[in-house]
Design an enzyme around this catalytic site. Structure first.
Site, PDB file in Angstrom:
ATOM      1  N   SER A 159      71.880  21.252 117.625  1.00  0.00           N
ATOM      2  CA  SER A 159      72.000  22.189 118.738  1.00  0.00           C
ATOM      3  C   SER A 159      71.174  21.652 119.907  1.00  0.00           C
ATOM      4  O   SER A 159      70.068  21.150 119.711  1.00  0.00           O
ATOM      5  CB  SER A 159      71.485  23.577 118.336  1.00  0.00           C
ATOM      6  OG  SER A 159      71.294  24.398 119.477  1.00  0.00           O
ATOM      7  N   ASP A 181      79.463  28.688  99.372  1.00  0.00           N
ATOM      8  CA  ASP A 181      78.202  28.111  99.833  1.00  0.00           C
ATOM      9  C   ASP A 181      78.433  26.734 100.446  1.00  0.00           C
ATOM     10  O   ASP A 181      78.657  25.761  99.724  1.00  0.00           O
ATOM     11  CB  ASP A 181      77.240  28.025  98.640  1.00  0.00           C
ATOM     12  CG  ASP A 181      75.873  27.475  99.009  1.00  0.00           C
ATOM     13  OD1 ASP A 181      75.598  27.294 100.212  1.00  0.00           O
ATOM     14  OD2 ASP A 181      75.071  27.227  98.090  1.00  0.00           O
TER      15      ASP A 181
END
Length: 431
Positions: free
Chosen positions: A295, A131
Site C-alpha cells: 500500500s 483462508d
C-alpha cells in the site's frame, strides 16, 4: 520486501513441482460459482482472543499483558461452559440428543462467518473458514483421538465411496508457538456452493494440539493462498482454487465480505454490480505463498493529509483484525479522545461511542483510497457491561508485516487474480 510467515513447514525441504498420479485429473462442474457465508450463531467477539490467535498464526511473540488478558477470558469462558454443562446434566434424557445436535453446529468464539463445504460421497457437510493466508485444505476427522475433539464436525473418509487414501503421504502445520495439526491425505470430491472438484487433496487430521482443539467451531480450513506453502509431503498438493481454476471462466475469485452480515465469494467471474467506480489492480509477490502487496500510504479522517509510506502486507481473509505498523496505530488512536493502550486488555481500546473516532483510509494505487468506517474499528466490547471497545486496528509489532484482515477487507470489493498474480481493489456501498 520478501514476507516470511513464521510457520515451520517441514515439507519445504521436499520437491514442490511433481504431483502423484492419484491427484492428477479433475472435474470442475461449473465455470463460475457464487457462495454465501453462514453466520456462526454461537460466535462472541473478543478482541484479545483474536489478537492472540493472529499473532500465534504468524509465529509472532505474544506480549505478557496479552497473554494475561487471554488467560482471564478463557478462564471465564471455561467456567461458564462448565456451569452450562452442569445445568444440562440436570435436565431430562431428551437433552442428550440436544447436546449431540449442538456438537454438529458452529461454536463459541473463533470464526464469525463460515462456509458450508461438502466432502465425499454421500456428502458430509463441514463449516470451514476460507483462508487466503494459508494453502492447506485440512479438516478435523474421525482419525482423531476423542480427547482432541471438542465439538467439531468430523470428516469420515471411510464413509465416503469416493475417498482414496494417498499412501505414503502426510501433512503437518506447525506454528511459531509449536502448536500443530497433522495427519493423512485423501483424494476426495469436494463441493463448495455449485463448484465441485472431484480430486481434491483433503488433509484429514490425525493429531491436533490443544490450541486447535480449543477452537471448537473450527472444523478446518480451505486454504486459498499459493500452493508453494502447502505442507503435504513428499509432494505439495494444489489448493482448492488451483484445482478448480482450469475449469473456471476466468482464473479469479472475489471476496465481498460484509460488516454484520454474511459475505459472498465468487469464483470464475467478477460481478460488476458488487462495486462502485473502477477496480485498481496492484501486483502481488507470491514468492512466499501469500497475497502480498504494498500500500502506498494512509490517511486518518477526512481532514488529515495522506501519509506517503509504503506498507508491506498480505490480504488475509482468515484473520479478523487489521494489524498495522505501530506508527500508523498511534496516528489513528491519537485522534480518538478516549483511546489508550490498555495493558489489562493487551491492546488499544477506546469508548465504543466516542464521537471523535475518525474513518481510516488506506491507499491502493493510482490515487485510490479505501475507506474503513470508524464504526468498523470498534471491534468488541471489553466485557458485556463495558462502554469501552477493543480496537479492530492493532500493532503488527513482532509479525514483520501488515495483515489486512477482515476489518479492512469488509470495506472493499477484492479481486484475487491468481492467473495474473495481482489484487484488485474497488470501493463499494457499505450501508
Amino acid at each position: 520486501m520478501a514476507i516470511i510467515k513464521s510457520l515451520v513447514f517441514a515439507c519445504l525441504l521436499a520437491a514442490s513441482t511433481a504431483l502423484p498420479p492419484v491427484a492428477v485429473g479433475n472435474t470442475v462442474q461449473k465455470g463460475t460459482a457464487s457462495l454465501t457465508q453462514v453466520h456462526n450463531p454461537k460466535f462472541v467477539r473478543n478482541g484479545p482472543l483474536e489478537l492472540e490467535r493472529t499473532l500465534r498464526k504468524y509465529g509472532a511473540p505474544v506480549p505478557h499483558d496479552l497473554k494475561a488478558a487471554v488467560k482471564r477470558v478463557r478462564r471465564a469462558r471455561n467456567q461458564k461452559r462448565a456451569e452450562s454443562e452442569g445445568a444440562d446434566d440436570d435436565d431430562d434424557d431428551d437433552d442428550e440428543n440436544d447436546r449431540g445436535s449442538v456438537q454438529n453446529s458452529p461454536k463459541s468464539y473463533d470464526v464469525e462467518y463460515l462456509m458450508p463445504v461438502s466432502l465425499g460421497t454421500p456428502a458430509q457437510q463441514l463449516n470451514l473458514d476460507l483462508d487466503t493466508g494459508s494453502s492447506d485444505f485440512w479438516v478435523f476427522s474421525t482419525l482423531l483421538k476423542e480427547s482432541m475433539i471438542n465439538g467439531q464436525t468430523l470428516y469420515d473418509p471411510n464413509a465416503s465411496t469416493t475417498a482414496d487414501k494417498m499412501e505414503g503421504y502426510s501433512w503437518k502445520i506447525t506454528y511459531g508457538d509449536q502448536s500443530y495439526s497433522s495427519g493423512d491425505v485423501y483424494v476426495d470430491t469436494v463441493t463448495i456452493g455449485d463448484l465441485t472438484v472431484s480430486t481434491q487433496a483433503v488433509e484429514a487430521a490425525r493429531e491436533v494440539s490443544e490450541e486447535f482443539t480449543a477452537d471448537s467451531d473450527n472444523d478446518g480450513l480451505v486454504g486459498l493462498g499459493f500452493g508453494i506453502i502447502n505442507t503435504v509431503m513428499p509432494y505439495k498438493q494444489k489448493t482448492f482454487f488451483e484445482k478448480a481454476m482450469p475449469g473456471l471462466d476466468s482464473p479469479v475469485f472475489t471476496a465481498d465480505l460484509k460488516s454484520g452480515a454474511p459475505g459472498r465469494y465468487n469464483f470464475g467471474y467478477i460481478d460488476d454490480g458488487a462495486y462502485t467506480g473502477n477496480i485498481t489492480y496492484v501486483p502481488v509477490n507470491s514468492s512466499d505463498g501469500f497475497w502480498s502487496w504494498v500500500s502506498p500510504g494512509f490517511q486518518v479522517g477526512t481532514t488529515g493529509s495522506f501519509n506517503s509510506t509504503r506498507i508491506h502486507g498480505i490480504a488475509d481473509t482468515g484473520t479478523t483484525l487489521l494489524l498495522l505498523p505501530e506508527g500508523v496505530c498511534e496516528a489513528f488512536y491519537g485522534r480518538i479522545a478516549s483511546a489508550k493502550y490498555d495493558a489489562s486488555q493487551g491492546g488499544y481500546t477506546f469508548e465504543c461511542n466516542d464521537s471523535t473516532t475518525p474513518d481510516f483510509y488506506f491507499g491502493t494505487g493510482n490515487g485510490q483510497m479505501i475507506r474503513i468506517p470508524g464504526s468498523y474499528l470498534a471491534y468488541s466490547k471489553i466485557d458485556t457491561s463495558s462502554l469501552r471497545c477493543f480496537g479492530g486496528m492493532q500493532s503488527d509489532s513482532g509479525v514483520g508485516f501488515t495483515i489486512w484482515g477482515d476489518i479492512a477487507l469488509k470495506a472493499a470489493f477484492i479481486v484475487f487474480d491468481q492467473g495474473s498474480e495481482r489484487l484488485g481493489w474497488a470501493e463499494k456501498s457499505l450501508y
